[in-house]
Design an enzyme around this catalytic site. Structure first.
Site, mmCIF file in Angstrom:
data_model
loop_
_atom_site.group_PDB
_atom_site.id
_atom_site.type_symbol
_atom_site.label_atom_id
_atom_site.label_comp_id
_atom_site.label_asym_id
_atom_site.label_seq_id
_atom_site.Cartn_x
_atom_site.Cartn_y
_atom_site.Cartn_z
ATOM 1 N N MET A 72 -1.608 2.984 6.629
ATOM 2 C CA MET A 72 -2.611 2.769 5.577
ATOM 3 C C MET A 72 -2.040 3.154 4.220
ATOM 4 S SD MET A 72 -5.644 1.910 4.677
ATOM 5 C CE MET A 72 -6.152 1.951 2.951
ATOM 6 N N GLU A 73 -2.337 2.298 3.217
ATOM 7 C CA GLU A 73 -1.659 2.395 1.915
ATOM 8 C C GLU A 73 -2.335 3.294 0.896
ATOM 9 O OE1 GLU A 73 -3.423 -0.278 3.032
ATOM 10 O OE2 GLU A 73 -4.360 -1.399 1.400
ATOM 11 N N ASN A 74 -3.101 4.315 1.293
ATOM 12 C CA ASN A 74 -3.743 5.204 0.317
ATOM 13 C C ASN A 74 -2.807 5.464 -0.858
ATOM 14 O OD1 ASN A 74 -5.793 5.740 2.388
ATOM 15 N ND2 ASN A 74 -4.139 6.882 3.345
ATOM 16 N N GLU A 96 3.342 -0.838 3.192
ATOM 17 C CA GLU A 96 2.403 0.072 2.516
ATOM 18 C C GLU A 96 2.828 0.318 1.069
ATOM 19 O OE1 GLU A 96 -0.117 0.082 4.115
ATOM 20 O OE2 GLU A 96 0.663 -0.271 6.135
ATOM 21 N N HIS A 143 1.749 -2.490 -1.197
ATOM 22 C CA HIS A 143 0.333 -2.365 -1.563
ATOM 23 C C HIS A 143 0.107 -1.476 -2.781
ATOM 24 C CE1 HIS A 143 -1.768 -4.463 1.560
ATOM 25 N NE2 HIS A 143 -1.449 -3.665 2.548
HETATM 26 N N1 BES Z 1 -4.564 -1.811 4.859
HETATM 27 C C1 BES Z 1 -4.000 -1.826 6.152
HETATM 28 C C2 BES Z 1 -4.575 -0.810 7.092
HETATM 29 C C3 BES Z 1 -5.892 -1.202 7.699
HETATM 30 C C4 BES Z 1 -5.931 -2.075 8.767
HETATM 31 C C5 BES Z 1 -7.080 -0.695 7.229
HETATM 32 C C6 BES Z 1 -7.148 -2.437 9.314
HETATM 33 C C7 BES Z 1 -8.282 -1.060 7.762
HETATM 34 C C8 BES Z 1 -8.325 -1.937 8.820
HETATM 35 C C9 BES Z 1 -2.494 -1.576 6.095
HETATM 36 O O1 BES Z 1 -1.886 -1.912 4.900
HETATM 37 C C10 BES Z 1 -1.885 -2.485 7.114
HETATM 38 O O2 BES Z 1 -1.896 -3.654 6.923
HETATM 39 N N2 BES Z 1 -1.404 -1.911 8.216
HETATM 40 C C11 BES Z 1 -0.870 -2.677 9.304
HETATM 41 C C12 BES Z 1 0.586 -2.425 9.465
HETATM 42 C C13 BES Z 1 1.426 -3.357 8.647
HETATM 43 C C14 BES Z 1 2.896 -3.069 8.809
HETATM 44 C C15 BES Z 1 1.172 -4.797 8.970
HETATM 45 C C16 BES Z 1 -1.568 -2.249 10.559
HETATM 46 O O3 BES Z 1 -2.170 -1.165 10.551
HETATM 47 O O4 BES Z 1 -1.521 -2.963 11.543
HETATM 48 ZN ZN ZN Z 2 -1.667 -3.913 4.589
#
Ligand code: BES
Ligand code: ZN
Length: 920
Positions: free
Chosen positions: A303-305, A338, A341
């Site tokens: 998560m990109e906090n 991340e 983002h």
């Molecule tokens: N913003 C998402 C995290 C997220 C995912 C928040 C679903 C809420 C619901 C983060 O930037 C993200 O995309 N994470 C991916 C990993 C990435 C390498 C594709 C994930 O968690 O699968």
């Molecule tokens: Zn993402």
């Protein structure tokens, strides 16, 4: 109470608050105390917005709850006496209005169904004047993976340690403090955390001081953030250790103490990638520091906090001796995602979740752009088209949705985090970049980020920024290399980027382009590719398709924008073959009609390296996918697959497996062992040469190493004798050394899978799993243990494994021919617990639903699946898209089997006959 409701409604009406139902009291929602709740929409009113939050949070890691105070400075845009904001599952008390004329209590109404509070003032808040509200709140630390939640881990001496961390995206900041929890309500946050001296606290911003409180507690004060959305706020209270490095920016990686020695790789990668983005975006990273934290309990990947990105332990921790090439690739990609983002998403944010793809598609895309430049040795380019294949799988069903889709409730919002937003988003951006040129694309992106910093956007803002890039004023302040680029080139100025891209983001699905070559004439037509038996569903779709092609006489890439349903191209001379969608940089499929496929099969048979590995992977994908919709006979696809015995490139090989393996996986779930084994034999035969050539070491490039572990795992699972013998020997040696022998990393998966076949081997693996601190080793052991054919559902698994890993295990067991019924029964029996823990609409839930069922191919199974999902209510998930996807997938499997089983049988018979003769 009818009297009260009447007066309130009247008051609202008088104050001019937009009441959608024209003030009819009886239609207003009812608050928890029985009074009418003065707002009946899920989206908050725009009359008031927050400017600044002062938050003090005090988690108690012994009683597992927290208290807090939020003071929110407001901007009043229209006179009103009502403040609507979010709060979820918390007790609210002592709510005050701090107005210029003094402090007054506010009356609070709660409407839990929409997670809303209404704060009612007995005087009007007037436009333009400064007000603050202050609320006290209390809640339990969540038992799930969102909001302010509890996490724990076990030290090697067996002690359990508790910590607390946050995950607010998409709609869970409201479960941690009262707030205006929509991405467009950006504000500044000043955060204070109260903790015990044995813990540390970290948050988005650096700590400015620590104050000692009476009673021995400490209060950390963090610097005020820049303007940001609520879903990006984060804080963690833990006993983590950290490692840091300061170059252009101060970067630290946090992890539990016993894993801190696995953080060096992530630290270097973060430094390198943040520098890369500084430069690519031409905007310096906006915060004074960035922390990356590995959280022991984490639902998503990362998560990109802003200033404090959080990760699953497997997504961040790297052990140079024990982690694999694909672990390294994965960790680098997650960090790249991340950090991308921090600009795309954090600095410039989508107005609402309907345009989630603007940040997620973009971050996914940037994983590849940034690694390609910063980590050329990882050859990330070899893997990009896999994303487009993944996207097409869901996008070829009628349950798909446009990239930009209206959403309102939290479940619908969660469902946006899917392969359409991420993978299709990334693929259409890649297509556009290829079409506009990388330079022009980069200029447009920078202009977009500069123009909309600290603001919110919709898709069309991006398209406008990518249009007429060289005539924009912003360019004057831009970089030298961009001015030079524009001076040199005459870019097509009339190009309507928005018109092109609207056809890809506002329509669901993707086009199938049919190409028919007649002499020098190439006839083109487009239609929607859809797996359905109802052809009317494909009508009414039209895309603007940036076609690319090359021919047997010219390997320079030719381009043509197909805007109409049909068109004709003229080649300068007659050719032996054409290949469209060069390197698959476009998001569409191609059908080569007439003699087209035959000429391609001949080419692959005699001179496959005339095409790139990506082109070959693309052809394998297209030809098998065309079988599914009846455009190509199965024999043709199988004839094409024969050339794979000479294939060595990773994407083409894995795509070959990707198309062929599911065919026997479908049969494993039916009673048809003979054909199933024939099919398995065919695939092993096809790749035997390549498998035999694999060394049992860790040598070679990332792609070679990833391919090696894939091939050896396949060979061992398929009982290929040379592989099984070798893996058995190695497993015994490893076991005899009590696990101290260090096996080459690339082969461990194959070795563990073979080891897990005996009860003693399984138990030994289990013991090692239980005590290992190496996340990637653990994860390989876990998967190996699920591939076993041992029948007795080895006990006590659940107590040792973390719940976050359960969905992966269920999916893995469901792929095991001995386990698929078990997985489905488990899913059904624990449905209510699962949706409570992982949340309705989350990709965890939808992934489990689709993966557990996507290899079913009988009407009986379909009925069983329908009867379970049919029994759900709206509250328990009946409206989820993954259920429709599941039905459609099983229906497609049934159709495939009905049509193609006899053909498959006949083709395999003919072939084994032929092989037998050749052997003589
Ligand atoms: N913003 C998402 C995290 C997220 C995912 C928040 C679903 C809420 C619901 C983060 O930037 C993200 O995309 N994470 C991916 C990993 C990435 C390498 C594709 C994930 O968690 O699968
Ligand atoms: Zn993402």
């Amino acid at each position: 109470s009818s009297f009260i409701s009447f007066t309130f409604t009247l008051e609202l009406f008088v104050l001019g608050l937009p009441l959608p139902n024209q003030g009819q009291a009886k239609d207003l929602p009812i608050a928890t105390n029985g009074q009418p709740f003065p707002w009946d929409r899920m989206r908050l009113p725009k009359t008031i917005s927050p400017l600044h939050y002062d938050l003090t949070i005090h988690p108690n890691l012994t009683t597992l709850d927290f208290t807090g105070v939020a003071r929110i400075e407001l901007d009043v845009h229209e006179d009103t006496s009502i403040i609507i904001l979010h709060a979820k599952q918390m007790q609210i008390s002592n709510v005050l209005l701090l107005a210029p004329e003094g402090i007054r209590p506010l009356h609070v109404l709660e409407y839990p169904h929409f997670h809303q509070l209404a704060l009612l003032s007995d005087s009007v808040l007037t436009k333009g004047r400064k007000y603050e509200v202050q609320l006290e709140f209390a809640a339990n630390l969540s038992d799930s993976y969102h909001g302010f939640y509890k996490s724990s881990y076990r030290t090697s001496s067996g002690e359990v340690r508790v910590m607390a961390s946050t995950q607010f995206e998409a709609t869970f900041a409201r479960a941690a403090f009262p707030c205006f929890d929509e991405p467009a309500f950006k504000a500044n946050f000043t955060i204070r955390i109260i903790r015990e001296p044995r813990h540390i606290a970290i948050s988005n911003m650096p700590k400015v001081k620590t104050v000692e409180l009476p009673g021995g507690l400490l209060e950390d004060h963090f610097d005020t953030t820049i303007k940001m959305s609520t879903y990006l706020v984060a804080y963690i209270v833990s006993d983590f250790l950290s490692v840091s490095k300061t170059t252009q920016h101060g970067i630290s990686v946090y992890a539990v103490p016993e894993k801190i020695n696995q953080t060096a790789y992530a630290l270097d990668a973060a430094v390198k990638l943040l520098d890369f983005y500084d430069n690519y975006y031409d905007i310096p990273y906006q915060l004074p520091k960035h922390d990356l934290a590995a959280i022991p309990d984490f639902q998503a990947g990362a998560m990109e906090n802003w200033g404090l990105s959080t990760y699953r332990e497997t997504g961040l921790l790297f052990d140079p001796d024990r982690s694999s090439a694909s672990d390294k690739l994965g960790i680098t990609k997650v960090i790249a995602h991340e950090l991308a983002h921090q600009w795309f998403g954090n600095l410039v944010t989508m107005e609402w979740w309907n345009d989630l793809w603007l940040k997620e598609g973009f971050a996914k895309f940037m994983e590849y752009i940034s690694l390609d430049i910063s980590y050329p040795e990882l050859h990330v380019d070899d893997f990009f088209l896999g994303k487009c294949f993944d996207a097409m799988e869901v996008d070829s069903l009628s349950s798909s949705h446009p990239v930009s889709t209206p959403v309102e409730n939290p479940m619908q919002i969660q469902e946006m985090f899917d392969d359409v937003s991420y993978d299709k988003g990334a693929c259409i951006l890649n297509m556009l970049r290829d079409f506009l040129t990388p330079e022009a694309f980069e200029i447009g992106i920078i202009q977009y980020l500069k123009r909309y910093s600290y603001q919110n956007t919709v898709s069309s803002h991006l398209w406008e920024s990518l249009t007429n890039i060289c005539s924009s004023d912003d360019l004057d302040e831009g970089r030298l290399k961009h001015r030079e680029f524009c001076a040199k080139r005459n870019l097509p100025s009339g190009l309507d980027v928005r018109a092109i891209m609207d056809t890809w983001t506002l329509q669901e699905g993707f086009p199938l382009v049919t190409v028919e070559v007649r002499g020098r004439e190439v006839r083109l037509s487009q239609e929607r590719y859809l797996k359905t038996d109802d052809p009317s569903l494909t009508e009414g779709f039209l895309w603007q398709i940036p076609l690319t092609y090359m021919t047997s006489t010219s390997n320079t890439i030719q381009r043509f924008l197909l805007k109409t349903k049909t068109d004709i191209l003229y080649l300068p001379e007659e050719v032996d073959w054409v290949k469209f969608n060069v390197d698959m940089s476009g998001y569409y499929m191609v059908h080569y009609a007439g003699e087209g496929w035959n000429s391609i099969i001949r080419l692959l048979q005699h001179n496959h390296t005339a095409l790139s590995g990506n082109d070959r992977a693309n052809l394998i994908h297209n030809v098998f996918q065309l079988v599914s919709i009846g455009k190509v006979r199965l024999d043709t696809a199988l004839e094409l697959s024969l050339y794979l015995s000479r294939e060595t490139e990773i994407m083409a090989v894995t795509q070959g497996f990707g198309e062929l393996v599911p065919l026997y996986k479908l049969m494993e779930k039916r009673d048809m062992a003979a054909l199933e084994n024939q099919m398995k034999g065919y695939i092993v035969d096809l790749f035997r040469g390549l498998i035999d050539r694999q060394e049992w070491t860790d040598s070679g490039s990332v792609s070679e190493r990833v391919l090696r572990s894939y091939l050896l795992l396949f060979a061992c699972v398929r009982n290929y004798a040379p592989c099984v013998t070798k893996a058995t020997q190695l497993f015994n040696k490893w076991k005899d050394s009590d696990g101290t022998l260090s096996l080459p990393v690339d082969i461990t998966m194959a070795v563990f899978v073979i080891g897990a076949r005996t009860p003693e081997g399984w138990d030994f693996l289990f013991e090692k799993y239980r005590h290992s601190m190496q996340m990637s080793v653990k994860s390989r052991m876990k998967t190996a243990m699920t591939v076993t054919s041992l029948q007795d559902n080895r006990a006590s698994y659940g107590e040792v494994m973390k719940t976050q890993d359960l969905p992966g295990v269920v999916v893995s067991v469901s792929k095991n021919p001995h386990g698929y019924k078990l997985a489905w029964d488990f899913l059904r029996a624990n449905w209510h617990t699962l949706i409570k823990k992982f949340d309705l609409g989350s990709s965890t839930i939808s992934h489990m639903v689709t993966q557990v069922t996507n290899q079913y191919s009988t009407r009986e199974m379909l009925d069983e699946v329908r009867s379970f999902f049919g029994s759900l209510t709206e509250e328990t998930g009946s409206e989820m898209r993954c259920i429709q996807q599941t039905y459609e997938t099983i229906e497609d499997n049934i159709r495939w089997m009905d049509t193609n089983l006899p053909l498959l049988q006949a083709w395999l018979n003919k072939r084994s006959h032929k092989v037998a003769h050749e052997d003589l």
